[in-house]
Design an enzyme around this catalytic site. Structure first.
Site, PDB file in Angstrom:
ATOM      1  N   HIS A   1     -19.936  39.100 119.727  1.00 21.36           N
ATOM      2  CA  HIS A   1     -20.181  39.123 121.181  1.00 21.36           C
ATOM      3  C   HIS A   1     -21.641  39.114 121.611  1.00 21.36           C
ATOM      4  CE1 HIS A   1     -18.929  39.596 125.299  1.00 21.36           C
ATOM      5  NE2 HIS A   1     -19.250  40.875 125.414  1.00 21.36           N
TER       6      HIS A   1
ATOM      7  N   HIS B   1     -13.632  41.852 119.230  1.00 20.25           N
ATOM      8  CA  HIS B   1     -14.678  40.926 119.654  1.00 20.25           C
ATOM      9  C   HIS B   1     -15.853  41.656 120.308  1.00 20.25           C
ATOM     10  CE1 HIS B   1     -16.793  37.403 120.922  1.00 20.25           C
ATOM     11  NE2 HIS B   1     -16.842  37.892 122.150  1.00 20.25           N
TER      12      HIS B   1
ATOM     13  N   HIS C   1     -18.773  29.427 118.747  1.00 14.65           N
ATOM     14  CA  HIS C   1     -19.154  28.711 119.967  1.00 14.65           C
ATOM     15  C   HIS C   1     -19.293  27.192 119.773  1.00 14.65           C
ATOM     16  CE1 HIS C   1     -19.365  31.778 122.978  1.00 14.65           C
ATOM     17  NE2 HIS C   1     -20.134  32.547 122.232  1.00 14.65           N
TER      18      HIS C   1
ATOM     19  N   ASP D   1     -19.188  35.129 116.467  1.00  8.14           N
ATOM     20  CA  ASP D   1     -19.087  33.976 117.365  1.00  8.14           C
ATOM     21  C   ASP D   1     -19.461  32.666 116.670  1.00  8.14           C
ATOM     22  OD1 ASP D   1     -19.060  36.295 118.953  1.00  8.14           O
ATOM     23  OD2 ASP D   1     -19.982  35.274 120.652  1.00  8.14           O
TER      24      ASP D   1
ATOM     25  N   ASP E   1     -16.793  26.840 123.619  1.00  8.83           N
ATOM     26  CA  ASP E   1     -17.816  26.859 124.679  1.00  8.83           C
ATOM     27  C   ASP E   1     -19.239  26.803 124.106  1.00  8.83           C
ATOM     28  OD1 ASP E   1     -16.028  26.872 126.772  1.00  8.83           O
ATOM     29  OD2 ASP E   1     -16.080  29.043 127.067  1.00  8.83           O
ATOM     30  N   ARG E   2     -20.123  26.225 124.924  1.00  4.45           N
ATOM     31  CA  ARG E   2     -21.560  26.120 124.666  1.00  4.45           C
ATOM     32  C   ARG E   2     -21.906  25.042 123.645  1.00  4.45           C
ATOM     33  NH1 ARG E   2     -24.134  29.455 127.671  1.00  4.45           N
ATOM     34  NH2 ARG E   2     -23.396  31.534 128.188  1.00  4.45           N
TER      35      ARG E   2
ATOM     36  N   ASP F   1     -14.538  33.940 120.220  1.00  5.82           N
ATOM     37  CA  ASP F   1     -15.542  33.018 120.775  1.00  5.82           C
ATOM     38  C   ASP F   1     -15.719  31.798 119.870  1.00  5.82           C
ATOM     39  OD1 ASP F   1     -15.758  34.699 122.925  1.00  5.82           O
ATOM     40  OD2 ASP F   1     -17.937  34.871 122.864  1.00  5.82           O
TER      41      ASP F   1
ATOM     42  N   ASN G   1     -13.934  36.880 124.537  1.00  7.99           N
ATOM     43  CA  ASN G   1     -13.938  36.714 125.992  1.00  7.99           C
ATOM     44  C   ASN G   1     -13.958  35.236 126.403  1.00  7.99           C
ATOM     45  OD1 ASN G   1     -16.740  37.029 124.946  1.00  7.99           O
ATOM     46  ND2 ASN G   1     -17.315  36.555 127.049  1.00  7.99           N
ATOM     47  N   HIS G   2     -14.390  34.344 125.507  1.00 10.74           N
ATOM     48  CA  HIS G   2     -14.377  32.917 125.836  1.00 10.74           C
ATOM     49  C   HIS G   2     -13.017  32.258 125.581  1.00 10.74           C
ATOM     50  CE1 HIS G   2     -18.526  31.713 127.002  1.00 10.74           C
ATOM     51  NE2 HIS G   2     -18.764  32.922 126.522  1.00 10.74           N
TER      52      HIS G   2
ATOM     53  N   ARG H   1     -23.305  42.711 132.104  1.00  8.66           N
ATOM     54  CA  ARG H   1     -22.507  41.477 132.067  1.00  8.66           C
ATOM     55  C   ARG H   1     -21.588  41.348 133.276  1.00  8.66           C
ATOM     56  NH1 ARG H   1     -22.182  39.135 126.733  1.00  8.66           N
ATOM     57  NH2 ARG H   1     -22.780  40.524 125.041  1.00  8.66           N
TER      58      ARG H   1
END
Length: 307
Positions: free
Chosen positions: A238, A164, A56, A54, A85-86, A82, A114-115, A211
């Site tokens: 992940h 992932h 991010h 990731d 995001d964040r 990923d 998943n993002h 989750r």
């Protein structure tokens, strides 16, 4: 269409943390879709290769990763999703990775996390960032269209499966992954969802994931999956790992995490995994790059959820 010189100019611009114009993003994403549509659900990759987890949107840390691992195209890279995001720089992070992919398609592999999802990015930052930087949602739409074309996994020299998240009770063979129609938004359940959401855990067989999507899977599941598919290792991302990487189940699963000091506050180190021609493993651990405080935007905090 973007030529080599234009792509090189975009790479140089993005490396300065300057984002492309909306028109340039439209052209880049169209070209990326042309390349990605030809790739398999389980993309075949040759070693040597350097595997990243990731990112991010932590753009400065992506530059540090590329410094530690070596520049593309000298190093062949596998990014396990990923990208967004964040962090504060999801736009620059994803566009740089996408430009590197378009410039050197055989040296950069991007698989979906998943993002890489319309729904998730509207909650955890990427959508708001696109709106703030461009004034419209068009760039977000171009990028999320590309998400639908990303591979679901990769196979290195027939022996290392990269994904992932993890495994699925709906999947026993790689051929079943190859049969998925991947060009869609990430579903809420089922095989495609599980590949992006599941986690290895010390459980017997399968267990429900805290989750709310995917599953927890134990060592017996990995042993069976690796045996059926002739695998030595499952590499995945992940999950935040404070040490940057974590081996499990007699080194048959490895989690690689490549976002140091995650969310600019977790205090973790990050790692990348280099596999040489004989698939020998070399973990390179790195720390967060210095943040330029002036460039950190005022930002309403994203909702808390699992790390």
């Amino acid at each position: 269409m973007a030529g080599t010189a234009e792509l090189d100019r975009w790479i140089a611009k993005l490396q300065q943390c300057e984002y492309l114009s909306e028109a340039e993003v439209r052209v880049l994403c169209a070209k990326a879709r042309e390349i990605l549509v030809e790739e398999a659900n389980v993309q075949v990759v040759q070693a040597p290769v350097t595997i990243a987890g990731d990112i991010h949107g932590q753009f400065n840390d992506l530059l540090e990763l590329l410094r530690v691992g070596g520049p593309a195209p000298d190093t062949r890279y596998m990014f396990m999703g990923d990208f967004v995001d964040r962090g504060f720089y999801s736009v620059e992070t994803f566009l740089l990775l996408l430009t590197l992919k378009v410039r050197w398609p055989d040296r950069v592999t991007l698989i979906r996390g998943n993002h890489e999802s319309r729904q998730i990015t509207q909650v955890y930052g990427f959508y708001d960032e696109c709106l703030r930087k461009y004034g419209t949602a068009n760039v977000w739409r171009y990028c999320t269209e590309v998400f639908d074309y990303l591979s679901l996994g990769a196979l290195i020299d027939g022996q290392v499966f990269c994904v992932h998240g993890g495994l699925s009770p709906s999947i026993t063979t790689l051929d079943q992954i190859r049969a998925i129609d991947r060009k869609q938004e990430v579903p809420h359940d089922g095989a495609m969802c599980d590949l992006m959401w599941s986690d290895p855990e010390d459980v017997d067989g399968w267990a429900l994931s805290p989750r709310g999507a995917g599953y927890l899977f134990g060592s017996s599941i990995v042993q069976q999956f690796n045996h059926v598919n002739g695998l030595e290792l499952i590499a995945r991302a992940h999950q935040l790992v404070m040490e940057g990487f974590k081996l499990m189940f007699n080194s048959t699963v490895v989690t690689v995490w490549s976002a140091p000091n995650y969310c600019y506050r977790c205090g973790n180190v990050a790692a990348i995994l280099r596999l040489d021609e004989k698939l020998n493993r070399d973990f390179k651990v790195f720390n967060a790059a210095p943040q330029d405080e002036k460039n950190i935007p005022a930002k309403r905090p994203a909702p808390e959820y699992f790390l």
